[in-house]
Design a protein around this motif. Sequence first.
Motif, PDB file in Angstrom:
ATOM      1  N   GLY A 152      -3.120  -1.377  17.392  1.00  0.00           N
ATOM      2  CA  GLY A 152      -2.083  -1.549  16.368  1.00  0.00           C
ATOM      3  C   GLY A 152      -0.676  -1.357  16.894  1.00  0.00           C
ATOM      4  O   GLY A 152       0.208  -0.904  16.174  1.00  0.00           O
ATOM      5  N   CYS A 153      -0.455  -1.720  18.149  1.00  0.00           N
ATOM      6  CA  CYS A 153       0.882  -1.513  18.731  1.00  0.00           C
ATOM      7  C   CYS A 153       1.857  -2.608  18.314  1.00  0.00           C
ATOM      8  O   CYS A 153       3.053  -2.449  18.425  1.00  0.00           O
ATOM      9  N   ALA A 164      -0.208 -10.875  25.525  1.00  0.00           N
ATOM     10  CA  ALA A 164       0.540  -9.649  25.279  1.00  0.00           C
ATOM     11  C   ALA A 164      -0.375  -8.479  24.979  1.00  0.00           C
ATOM     12  O   ALA A 164      -0.013  -7.321  25.172  1.00  0.00           O
ATOM     13  N   CYS A 165      -1.555  -8.793  24.501  1.00  0.00           N
ATOM     14  CA  CYS A 165      -2.404  -7.702  24.047  1.00  0.00           C
ATOM     15  C   CYS A 165      -3.066  -7.008  25.225  1.00  0.00           C
ATOM     16  O   CYS A 165      -3.774  -7.631  26.009  1.00  0.00           O
ATOM     17  N   PHE A 166      -2.846  -5.700  25.313  1.00  0.00           N
ATOM     18  CA  PHE A 166      -3.390  -4.982  26.459  1.00  0.00           C
ATOM     19  C   PHE A 166      -4.794  -4.459  26.183  1.00  0.00           C
ATOM     20  O   PHE A 166      -5.347  -3.738  26.999  1.00  0.00           O
ATOM     21  N   THR A 167      -5.347  -4.841  25.034  1.00  0.00           N
ATOM     22  CA  THR A 167      -6.733  -4.442  24.790  1.00  0.00           C
ATOM     23  C   THR A 167      -7.629  -5.667  24.625  1.00  0.00           C
ATOM     24  O   THR A 167      -8.755  -5.544  24.152  1.00  0.00           O
ATOM     25  N   SER A 172      -7.526  -7.992  22.485  1.00  0.00           N
ATOM     26  CA  SER A 172      -7.969  -8.164  21.105  1.00  0.00           C
ATOM     27  C   SER A 172      -7.842  -9.601  20.616  1.00  0.00           C
ATOM     28  O   SER A 172      -8.407  -9.956  19.600  1.00  0.00           O
ATOM     29  N   PHE A 173      -7.079 -10.412  21.323  1.00  0.00           N
ATOM     30  CA  PHE A 173      -7.011 -11.827  20.972  1.00  0.00           C
ATOM     31  C   PHE A 173      -7.721 -12.636  22.036  1.00  0.00           C
ATOM     32  O   PHE A 173      -7.704 -12.280  23.211  1.00  0.00           O
ATOM     33  N   VAL A 177      -4.280  -6.323  12.566  1.00  0.00           N
ATOM     34  CA  VAL A 177      -3.369  -7.460  12.671  1.00  0.00           C
ATOM     35  C   VAL A 177      -4.119  -8.634  12.040  1.00  0.00           C
ATOM     36  O   VAL A 177      -5.329  -8.740  12.175  1.00  0.00           O
ATOM     37  N   TYR A 204      -8.588 -13.071  16.493  1.00  0.00           N
ATOM     38  CA  TYR A 204      -8.364 -11.628  16.638  1.00  0.00           C
ATOM     39  C   TYR A 204      -9.740 -10.978  16.551  1.00  0.00           C
ATOM     40  O   TYR A 204     -10.403 -11.024  15.505  1.00  0.00           O
ATOM     41  N   TYR A 256       2.580  -5.376  19.682  1.00  0.00           N
ATOM     42  CA  TYR A 256       3.284  -6.127  20.720  1.00  0.00           C
ATOM     43  C   TYR A 256       2.967  -7.623  20.588  1.00  0.00           C
ATOM     44  O   TYR A 256       3.802  -8.466  20.872  1.00  0.00           O
ATOM     45  N   CYS A 257       1.762  -7.931  20.108  1.00  0.00           N
ATOM     46  CA  CYS A 257       1.418  -9.328  19.872  1.00  0.00           C
ATOM     47  C   CYS A 257       2.412  -9.978  18.919  1.00  0.00           C
ATOM     48  O   CYS A 257       2.739 -11.157  19.038  1.00  0.00           O
TER      49      CYS A 257
HETATM   50  S1  SF4 Z   1      -1.526  -4.701  17.843  1.00  0.00           S
HETATM   51 FE1  SF4 Z   1      -1.698  -6.641  18.854  1.00  0.00          FE
HETATM   52  S2  SF4 Z   1      -1.117  -6.292  20.959  1.00  0.00           S
HETATM   53 FE2  SF4 Z   1      -1.499  -4.313  20.033  1.00  0.00          FE
HETATM   54  S3  SF4 Z   1      -3.603  -3.871  20.514  1.00  0.00           S
HETATM   55 FE3  SF4 Z   1      -3.629  -4.837  18.546  1.00  0.00          FE
HETATM   56  S4  SF4 Z   1      -3.890  -6.974  18.944  1.00  0.00           S
HETATM   57 FE4  SF4 Z   1      -3.330  -6.048  20.848  1.00  0.00          FE
END
Ligand code: SF4
Lengths: 271, 388, 797
Positions: free
Chosen positions: A113-114, A85-88, A90-91, A137, A101, A116-117
């Motif tokens: 920090g969206c 789900a993470c578009f950057t 980050s996971f 997160v 993370y 969506y994860c």
């Molecule tokens: S909040 Fe979650 S989905 Fe959004 S960028 Fe950060 S790690 Fe990725």
Amino acid sequence: MMSKGVLVDVTRCIGCRSCMVACKTWNDLPPKKTTFSNTWDSPGKIDADTWTVVNYYIIEEDGQVKWRFVKKQCMHCNEPACESACFTHSFVKTKEGAVIYKPTVLNQDYCVGCRYCMIACPFGVPAFQWEKAFPYVQKCKFCYERLQEGMKPACVTACPTGTLKFGDREELLAEARERIDSNPNYYKKIYGEKEYGGTSWLYISDVPFEKIGFKEDVSQKSIPSYTWDVLKWTPYIFFGWGAVLTALRAYTKRRAEVHNEEELYAPVEKD
Amino acid sequence: MQNGKKWRFKMTPFRLLLIVLVLIAAAAAIYRFVYGLGAVTNLSDEWPWGLWIGFDLFCGIALAGGGFSTALIVHVLHKDKYLPIVRAALLTSLIGYVIALVSLFLDIGRWFNFWRPFFYWGYHSVLFEVFWCIALYTTVQVLEFGDIFFERVNCPSLKKLLGVFMTPLLIIGIVLPTLHQSSLGSLYIVAVDKLNPLWWSMIIPFFFVWSAFFLGPAMVTIEGTLAARAYNREPETDLYSSLTKVTMWMMIIYFIVKMGDLAYRGVFSTAFNGSYESNMFLIEMIVFVLLPIVMYATPSIQNKLSGVLTASILVVAGVVFNRMNVVFTGMAKSVGGSYFPSIWEWLITIGMWSALVLVYCFVVENFPILPKEEPVSHGKPFGTGFHA
Amino acid sequence: MTNSFPDYQNSDVFLIIGANPAENHPMAMRHMGMAKAKRGAKIICADPRFTKSAAKADLYAPIRPGTDIAFLLGLMNYAIQNNLYHHEYVVNYTNASYLINPEYALKDGVFTGLAEKGDKFSYDNQSWQYQKNGDSVKKDPTLQDPNCVFQILKKHVARYDIKTVSKITGTPEDIYQKVCELYCSTGKPGKAGNLVYAMGITQHTYGAQNVRSVAMLQLLLGNIGIPGGGVNAQRGESNVQGSTDLAMLYHLLPGYLPMPNAAKHSNLKDYLEKETPASGYWKNKPKFFISLLKAFYGDYATSANDFCFDWMPKHTGGDHSHMAFFEAMYEGKIKGFIAWGQNPAVGGPAAALERKALENLDWLVGIDLFETETVSFWKRPGVNPADIKTEVFLLPAAFSYEKEGTVANSSRWIQWRWKAVEPPKDAKSDLWIADRLMKAIRKEYQSGGKFPEPIMKMLWNYDIEGHEEPDIVKIANEMNGYVVSDGTVLNSFGKLKDDGSTACGIWIYTGYMYVDPELKVPACKRRSTEDQSGLGLFPNWSFSWPLNRRIVYNRCSADPSGKPWDPQRALVTWDGAKWINNDVPDFGYKSGDQPIPPQVSAATPFIMTVEGLGRVYAPVGLKDGPLPEHYEPVESPVQNIMSKQQNNPLAAKFKGDFAKLAQTSSPDFPYVGTTHRLIEHYQSGAVTRNCPNLTELMPEMFCEISPDLASKLGINPGDDVIVSSARTEIKCKACVLPIIKPLKVNGSIVEIVGLPWHWGYQSLAPGSTANELTPYVGDPNTRIPEYKAFLCNVRKA
Ligand code: SF4
Ligand SMILES: Nc1nc2c(c(=O)[nH]1)N[C@H]1C(S)=C(S)[C@@H](COP(=O)(O)OP(=O)(O)OC[C@H]3O[C@@H](n4cnc5c(=O)[nH]c(N)nc54)[C@H](O)[C@@H]3O)O[C@H]1N2
Ligand SMILES: Nc1nc2c(c(=O)[nH]1)N[C@H]1C(S)=C(S)[C@@H](COP(=O)(O)OP(=O)(O)OC[C@H]3O[C@@H](n4cnc5c(=O)[nH]c(N)nc54)[C@H](O)[C@@H]3O)O[C@H]1N2
Ligand code: SF4
Ligand code: SF4
Ligand code: SF4
Ligand code: SF4
Ligand SMILES: [Mo]
């Protein structure tokens, strides 16, 4: 390194919560002020400063009481929804099996920090530092740095009863199967074997999983594969739909002879 | 209305109120940036997305669907009779997107990283698609709007240049929203087993894009009527009536596909199991889908402004209702906890929509947005009552 | 414990009664889990509350607080009636065949010999004794003589049939029947039943008789001395085993030697003659005692001066236990108090009164990690500090991880622990404090004193050049025992002498500091996990007193001919020519190089008793009867249905404000209160309530009531409630869970109120103290307060 896992045998857990304390102390997570909980399991749920909780379930069937204590944390999915789900990016699911993370574990700060994860995780695991101006997160990282050193996770080390067993996921699966096959008390299912494509943390229990806070008849397909089934069409839609539109536009334009593109954006007439 | 250099903005008590609301929201937003989301919102780990994403983003983008649907109808299908409303639709759409972006920026915790997704190809994420599409589409809209802008701000050469790219821009300007309108739905595909099966579906992207599309004419009807009221012009009832026929037919298809999808997934019966979710679903389907279809299909209603307007309001409200059901109702049971926006969340949202109204008024008063008199004129001159 | 924690893996059935190891002894639970996994062991749990341990049990028996004797005697009755007891074991290894004075009787719930003096009762135990033929006791190995112990016991427990037990205990008959069947299945040779108990058994006005019942049941079922069996008290404070071994009790000296009594023992000879039995291992007592005197007084102790016996403090027979001590303080008779690692303001019974008693002190020294409720009694809620004249000192002590030394656990393992971190700021180890205190006292005595010798001449030479801390190894060696002439550290108390040539601080520990010839470390520092027997004996892990024996009375694991009852679980085996031993034998098995044949040791497998046998009937040892008999707790909702004797006639009671008790079936206090522990907190909570990680998990004081009672009283989970008793009342949260359910006792419904006792007014997470409610009564033998059963009431706050 074989992908690691932890087998959680709910029948063995005594709700001592050493695992919780170990997690907090190892990971330097601040304890917080709580209030009385009728179920005795304060703070009761995972959050940014509490990566694991042991939830208590009282099951009463015809006067018989059962009390079960169930440790919860990130399941470390084989194909993690959070990662996909993470578009950057980050996971990441590491080869050791840990889903980490990167901003906090590897110091690679891409996260926007969206959250969506958090929407994506089927187990409600990732938590957000709501009180921080520059929040991260947070979630259980399978004690990644310990795994790399060949150590067990802190919580597993602290568990006095053998409820938590660390090992290669494949071997744990075999052991779990052997335990549930050889003892009629077990509920015949290894939670995490197939759920959402399988998880590194596996659970066995003597009560149905739905009574201890797990959804049972969930998808056996991984969540990323669902999204991918849709996302993979994107380029086709982009070009296909674009081509259709272009063609249509050309076609209808010839039909509507009078149509004048200029007219569309012609200035509005003056008074 | 001149091409002159003077900008106009007329103060009215109502506009003053809106300005105050915008200022309050701005203050709250600053507070949010300093003290974190927890300080101003009721968001929680169970409810990571709230009013700003659920309403401002999801509904904002959907409501802005009028932009691309009218563009499709007018520029691709060349239904020229709808030309007059295309600019208004474009403008509301653009402002809608800007609001969505602003609310996103407010909502993301690590806003200073907002540019990162451009550089990290998280193509496996639906959000990646949403992000790129919205970003690009907003740019496209700005460029499209540039055409108007350079009319007002005299710069024919640039306008000419834009004109050259207008066709690809228009096409992309339809393709992109098609993608991200649907992707907003696809975002919830990850919520398998979380989102109630009445809403979760592998074809939720279709439902989203389809509804965003059929919402367009309804939205134009409402905005047109509102603008007509505000600027004391004659509403183009005929246009609305014929335009919303598109909506009607699309909604019929929508409804059929929806039912088929439910039946296919074997969850049809859950719509009648009396649960909160099923009741909300029934309301959504009956009040906000079937009812408007019937209204549009009934000539006596469809041909009257009040009739077509009411039906359109139902359609717009229905899409909002649907998005809310997806973001909130359908998720509530599985995520637990409870969420109701805090006063600050409300104030910031209200402030943003107030800003939308203000900007709309400003632009309309300063740019050539509203239609020329002729194609729709019912005889009244354009001018006198224009200044709202 | 007779056995050890790792030995639990050998058990077939556990009976957990009056203990909650899942909460209080989690590591013990680990081993029960292993027995379950390894051999499909079954767990029975008898507790008024459905505890976390009950949650792990195969069979849960609810029981009314204070009715364990009925419960356990009923089990014995079931075993005897159904011939499920271990006959061969009982005949050979217990005193079942001994004949008792025909005058012995139980009448109206009391035994013969009861006498009243003032308002106090006591027994003359003359009539309880064995019949003798000259020096030897009369026996009937057929167990048929009506005066033999077995017949007396059989008759005694016959009154506790299933129906009667159920009426008393509230345990439903069908459940009790199942308990009987399952637990008595361990009476067969080759089956091991493990009886696990703790404070639910001991904290009663007949706590010692409760423990007796436990031991008797285990003897009847042949469960003592065998792997997987045993009488296994889950001990308390991490080193409470060590502290009792070392005699933190006013009537004992280290190693369970009796404290000299001023009236009884005028000199050493007197003491040795009167306290040394003719048979059993205790006949070596003079060696232990004189070695102790040598350890105390060093070179000053010579045979010429009775080894300084006169310097020994002597007691006068008075009661100086906790309750008596605070009663005296309350009466103004005690002026100074060192609260060294204790927090009676929270942990003592009728705590509000004990706090008040502290006001009468001239001085109070607290030696603690935190500013406990005890040391801050003068500013407790509701008092005016200006009114309290007591001078209070608080000496900061180092925590267990901040110092080194040994800790003895329930398995009797003495394990060395190393210092992990430095103590913070001024905190010092208790050893350091004790050392300085002694030196300071000596300094005071330099200017004269009443009886300076014992102080000035006590052996006290633990300084190491250049070090602050006393030499802990030297102290440990002294405790272990050494040869006076050359300081050789001994490996066995068998080598102790009564001639002054050896010194030993605590004979049962001898060998714990002896350097293992293979591992090259003192025994208590060994950490070898090798376990050749596969029985979980782990002989080279630390040191298990006595003599590194892992399971005491292990002669009983084999039949009289030396054949193990269960060859799979053999501790000692006579192979026809010699003994093959997995554990250190608890009997004479060779003399020089000559093996001693099994018949010899079969006669006295319980070497510590005079008889050499297990006592299913105790003619001596307990003040309140040779057999346990059911009495009601001092505060009870019902009449005793067994006899007109409502309470233990000898129950310890106190005067004045401490005498406030609710009458039987008091309408003001209709429910049975009982106190218990939670895993998250330790004891009075002094440490754990100051630990944010733990207060997070368990933040507030509460009481548990049944859902029935809650709905009757209109109380919702989390409501504030008032719990009251004849002492006072406290406010706390209501916890409403089906882990407590009302019991049907002799036809009427009895509600139980569970109260954790970990809270007080100090710390990060203060809360009401359960002990404000508890009664000031106790067991006549041990003086332990009746914390586990009293009357109370609950109402919405
Ligand atoms: S909040 Fe979650 S989905 Fe959004 S960028 Fe950060 S790690 Fe990725
Ligand atoms: N976490 C933690 N561990 C501890 C301690 C602690 O404070 N916290 N304290 C330590 C100390 S010093 C000790 S002594 C031990 C005590 O260990 P335990 O004795 O296990 O402790 P308790 O919880 O006081 O009591 C045990 C059980 O007895 C039950 N009970 C009450 N009355 C009766 C009765 O009349 N009959 C029966 N059969 N059961 C009854 C209670 O419901 C309770 O579940 O624990 C040690 N371990
Ligand atoms: N109602 C009720 N009351 C009970 C019981 C019950 O079951 N119910 N149980 C009883 C039992 S079994 C017990 S053992 C008693 C316990 O009663 P206490 O011994 O009075 O209680 P603790 O809290 O263990 O007190 C130990 C103190 O030692 C301090 N301490 C810890 N480590 C060290 C150290 O290394 N050095 C020094 N100097 N101090 C240290 C702690 O901070 C704490 O203040 O309570 C009894 N009270
Ligand atoms: S449980 Fe959730 S957070 Fe953990 S790996 Fe799976 S999807 Fe990610
Ligand atoms: S694996 Fe590590 S981070 Fe995860 S719950 Fe256990 S201790 Fe905490
Ligand atoms: S440490 Fe082990 S036994 Fe204790 S609560 Fe955690 S999982 Fe359960
Ligand atoms: S003594 Fe320590 S290790 Fe043992 S059960 Fe208690 S807390 Fe756990
Ligand atoms: Mo204790």
